[in-house]
Design a protein around this motif. Structure first.
Motif, short mmCIF file in Angstrom:
data_model
loop_
_atom_site.label_atom_id
_atom_site.label_comp_id
_atom_site.label_asym_id
_atom_site.label_seq_id
_atom_site.Cartn_x
_atom_site.Cartn_y
_atom_site.Cartn_z
N SER A 16 -43.85 -81.25 -19.89
CA SER A 16 -43.59 -79.81 -19.79
C SER A 16 -44.75 -79.10 -19.12
N LYS A 19 -43.21 -72.31 -19.19
CA LYS A 19 -42.13 -71.71 -19.97
C LYS A 19 -41.72 -70.45 -19.22
N GLU A 21 -37.95 -68.12 -17.46
CA GLU A 21 -36.51 -67.89 -17.48
C GLU A 21 -35.83 -68.75 -16.42
N CYS A 22 -34.79 -69.43 -16.82
CA CYS A 22 -34.01 -70.25 -15.90
C CYS A 22 -33.05 -69.34 -15.14
N CYS A 25 -29.14 -70.65 -16.46
CA CYS A 25 -28.65 -70.41 -17.82
C CYS A 25 -29.23 -69.13 -18.44
N ASN A 27 -31.88 -68.64 -20.00
CA ASN A 27 -32.69 -68.86 -21.19
C ASN A 27 -34.15 -68.98 -20.80
N SER A 29 -37.17 -71.07 -21.42
CA SER A 29 -37.41 -72.39 -21.98
C SER A 29 -38.53 -73.09 -21.23
N TRP A 31 -40.07 -75.98 -18.85
CA TRP A 31 -39.63 -76.67 -17.65
C TRP A 31 -40.42 -77.96 -17.53
N CYS A 58 -35.22 -77.27 -15.91
CA CYS A 58 -35.00 -76.54 -17.16
C CYS A 58 -34.63 -77.54 -18.25
N GLU A 59 -35.27 -77.43 -19.41
CA GLU A 59 -34.97 -78.35 -20.52
C GLU A 59 -33.61 -78.08 -21.15
N HIS A 63 -31.09 -77.51 -14.88
CA HIS A 63 -31.17 -76.94 -13.53
C HIS A 63 -32.51 -77.34 -12.92
N TYR A 145 -28.63 -67.97 -9.66
CA TYR A 145 -29.40 -69.07 -9.08
C TYR A 145 -28.96 -69.38 -7.65
#
Length: 169
Positions: A16, A19, A21-22, A25, A27, A29, A31, A58-59, A63, A145
């Protein structure tokens, strides 16, 4: 008939790195840094590495964003620093200093990627103004995206202008 030769991608998730925004999705999270090594295979056995490409993933939704080798190296440095810190080979102060230096380089690269000309921004704004309410909401909440940041900004502005923010799909 079995083909004796071919190619295979071998993914390596290195850890990782950020952290954020994706764009798919939406979210926030962690990456993962990902290296895809391409191999020449003989009877499905990887024999010779013939190249790599680099991504962050993205976890949550998997993506992926493609990275240049230069950007991959910067993210890899962050992982190396975190490993050195976890092994008590550097202090927290050294870790923070090095991570901040790399984050500045990464942020500058992101800003350069996001910069668009005034003409492009104007074109995106005009395009967004011609979209229906449903199209705007779909672009912003489901397909962001697929679009450049200038278009997303124009769509967001148009959504706020039309007061559609409470109708999230």
């Amino acid at each position: 008939m079995i083909q004796p030769i071919g190619f295979k991608n071998k993914p390596n998730i290195l850890g990782s790195v950020d952290k954020c925004e994706c764009p798919k999705c939406l979210n926030i999270s962690k990456w993962n840094l990902l290296e895809l090594e391409k191999y020449f295979t003989l009877f499905f056995i990887p024999i010779i590495p013939i190249g790599s490409n680099y991504r962050i993933m993205c976890e949550i939704c998997n993506h992926q964003e493609i990275l240049s080798k230069k950007h991959f190296i910067n993210y890899k440095k962050k992982l190396d620093i975190e490993w050195l810190f976890s092994e008590n080979e550097i202090t927290a102060q050294e870790r923070n200093l090095k991570i901040n230096e790399i984050n500045i380089i990464i942020e500058k690269a992101k800003i350069n990627k996001l910069n668009t000309s005034p003409e492009e921004r104007k074109e995106c704004k005009e395009l967004a103004s011609k979209k229906t309410d449903e199209e705007l909401l779909t672009i912003y909440f489901k397909e962001r995206y697929k679009y450049i940041p200038a278009m997303i900004t124009a769509v967001k502005s148009e959504i706020e202008k039309r007061n559609l923010t409470n109708e999230k799909k």
